[in-house]
Design an enzyme around this catalytic site. Structure first.
Site, PDB file in Angstrom:
ATOM      1  N   GLU A 149       0.796  -1.233   0.000  1.00  0.00           N
ATOM      2  CA  GLU A 149       0.000   0.000   0.000  1.00  0.00           C
ATOM      3  C   GLU A 149       0.832   1.289   0.000  1.00  0.00           C
ATOM      4  O   GLU A 149       0.709   2.114   0.907  1.00  0.00           O
ATOM      5  CB  GLU A 149      -0.957  -0.021   1.185  1.00  0.00           C
ATOM      6  CG  GLU A 149      -1.892  -1.218   1.184  1.00  0.00           C
ATOM      7  CD  GLU A 149      -2.728  -1.346   2.448  1.00  0.00           C
ATOM      8  OE1 GLU A 149      -2.640  -0.445   3.309  1.00  0.00           O
ATOM      9  OE2 GLU A 149      -3.453  -2.340   2.580  1.00  0.00           O
ATOM     10  N   GLU A 184      -6.667 -10.557  -0.899  1.00  0.00           N
ATOM     11  CA  GLU A 184      -7.383 -10.310   0.359  1.00  0.00           C
ATOM     12  C   GLU A 184      -8.886 -10.180   0.095  1.00  0.00           C
ATOM     13  O   GLU A 184      -9.543  -9.275   0.609  1.00  0.00           O
ATOM     14  CB  GLU A 184      -6.861  -9.044   1.038  1.00  0.00           C
ATOM     15  CG  GLU A 184      -5.371  -9.071   1.341  1.00  0.00           C
ATOM     16  CD  GLU A 184      -4.890  -7.851   2.119  1.00  0.00           C
ATOM     17  OE1 GLU A 184      -5.733  -7.155   2.723  1.00  0.00           O
ATOM     18  OE2 GLU A 184      -3.671  -7.597   2.127  1.00  0.00           O
TER      19      GLU A 184
END
Length: 381
Positions: free
Chosen positions: A167, A272
């Site tokens: 991220e 995810e």
């Protein structure tokens, strides 16, 4: 008399043989393992899930039973993040991570390490000196190198691949101004991949992010990965976190991202996946764990169970995504759900604490939802 004797003998043999055949055909094959998602998708892509601390310690058998039947890849939800592995400088705690890896090895599962470098859930000392001031670029690079080398080398040859960096790109395509970025500069991501490769040259190395279907973010990630590859660095795959809602993002944009990332010359992984059925406090919000909101009753509409019509929507959404993943199975090597059951999901507390969400394939009693059999049938087509 001879004819009667022969007839009686014949009848006896038939009477003996018929029940023998019948009983044999009804004896269950105790060696046959129950069929699961991993079997349906065999030869297409791996089916993975995230394990929390209780599951790593095998405190309850229900999730473990589901895990063994349906999944062939595991990732640690939290136990391998830097705040847990190295809470104080030079003091590593591998107890939970070791149990996670041993469980995966014992059950012949592909093991994924998550995550080496992430701005969130990093210990504060990582970026500070004894006076609480930011450390120098050189100090932070060395701390990053020591952490990555220590962790990755410990599991060398045991872990298939690592989410090396997590991220770093914002939804607008710009760099996230994390401490790693502010102190080291934009080459911190290249250094992280370099250090991981040094520690285990055979391990696969991944970049992982959410909201990858947003065009600006997709292109921002692409620029960063292309820079690393063009400079001779190694990135094996891009992980699309796939934290979705019932209406966002569009399947078309997800497909555009799969093709875009694959065209960079790397694998694509769904890392995810979950699908929230609850309203978000803000429209089109992502998975940035700092973006929390206060509890309001209208944000928790299904505290006592999911209505049938919403279950149908959830099922259709999951089937649509798995159909898309199957379409691009030549590009996708793994699809990982972020948890085994609704009971385990982080979305019960994000972005609003105390809600009841239903984002996964198995309910709170670890039973498959009605549409799981349709996903399995889809894989068999």
């Amino acid at each position: 008399m001879n004819i009667l004797r022969v007839s009686l003998l014949t009848i006896g043999l038939i009477a003996f043989s018929l029940p023998f055949i019948s009983v044999k055909s009804q004896v269950p094959n105790t060696d046959q393992k129950p069929f699961g998602l991993k079997d349906a998708f065999e030869g297409k892509f791996l089916i993975g899930t995230a394990l929390n601390m209780n599951q790593i310690w095998r405190s309850h058998q229900a999730p473990i039973k589901v895990l063994k039947q349906h999944f062939n890849s595991i990732v640690a939800e939290n136990s391998m993040k830097s705040m847990f592995l190295q809470p104080r400088e030079g003091e590593f705690n591998f107890k939970n991570a070791d149990l996670f890896v041993e469980f995966g090895k014992k059950n012949d599962m592909e093991i994924i390490g998550h995550t080496l470098i992430w701005h969130s859930q990093a210990p504060r000392w990582f970026f500070s000196d004894k006076e609480g001031q930011d450390v120098s670029r050189e100090v932070l690079i060395e701390r990053m190198r020591q952490h990555i080398h220590t962790v990755v080398s410990r599991y060398k040859g045991q872990i298939k691949g690592w989410d090396v960096v997590n991220e770093v790109i914002l939804d607008n395509g710009e760099w996230r101004k994390s401490k790693f970025y502010e102190i080291i500069g934009d080459d911190f991501i290249k250094l992280a991949f370099q250090f991981a490769h040094e520690a285990d040259p055979e391990a696969e190395l991944y970049y992982n992010d959410y909201n990858t279907a947003i065009p600006a973010k997709r292109e921002g990630i692409g620029r960063v990965i292309k820079q690393i590859l063009d400079s001779g660095g190694r990135v094996d795959a891009i992980g699309m976190q796939e934290h979705h809602g019932l209406h966002f993002p569009s399947l078309n944009e997800v497909e555009n991202s799969i093709k875009y990332f694959s065209n960079l010359g790397v694998d694509v992984m769904v890392t995810e996946m979950d699908i929230s059925v609850l309203p978000h406090a803000r429209p089109n919000a992502g998975a940035n764990i700092s973006d929390t909101s206060a509890f309001r009753k209208e944000l928790n509409p299904y505290p006592d169970g999911l209505p049938d019509d919403v279950m149908l929507q959830l099922g259709k959404r999951y089937i649509d995504f798995f159909r898309l993943y199957l379409k691009h199975q030549d590009k996708i090597s793994r699809v990982t759900l972020w948890g085994i059951s609704d009971k385990d999901s982080w979305l019960n507390n994000f972005p609003v604490r105390g809600r009841t969400n239903y984002p996964l394939l198995f309910d709170r009693q670890y039973n498959p939802k009605p549409f799981v059999k349709e996903i399995i049938a889809l894989a068999k087509e």
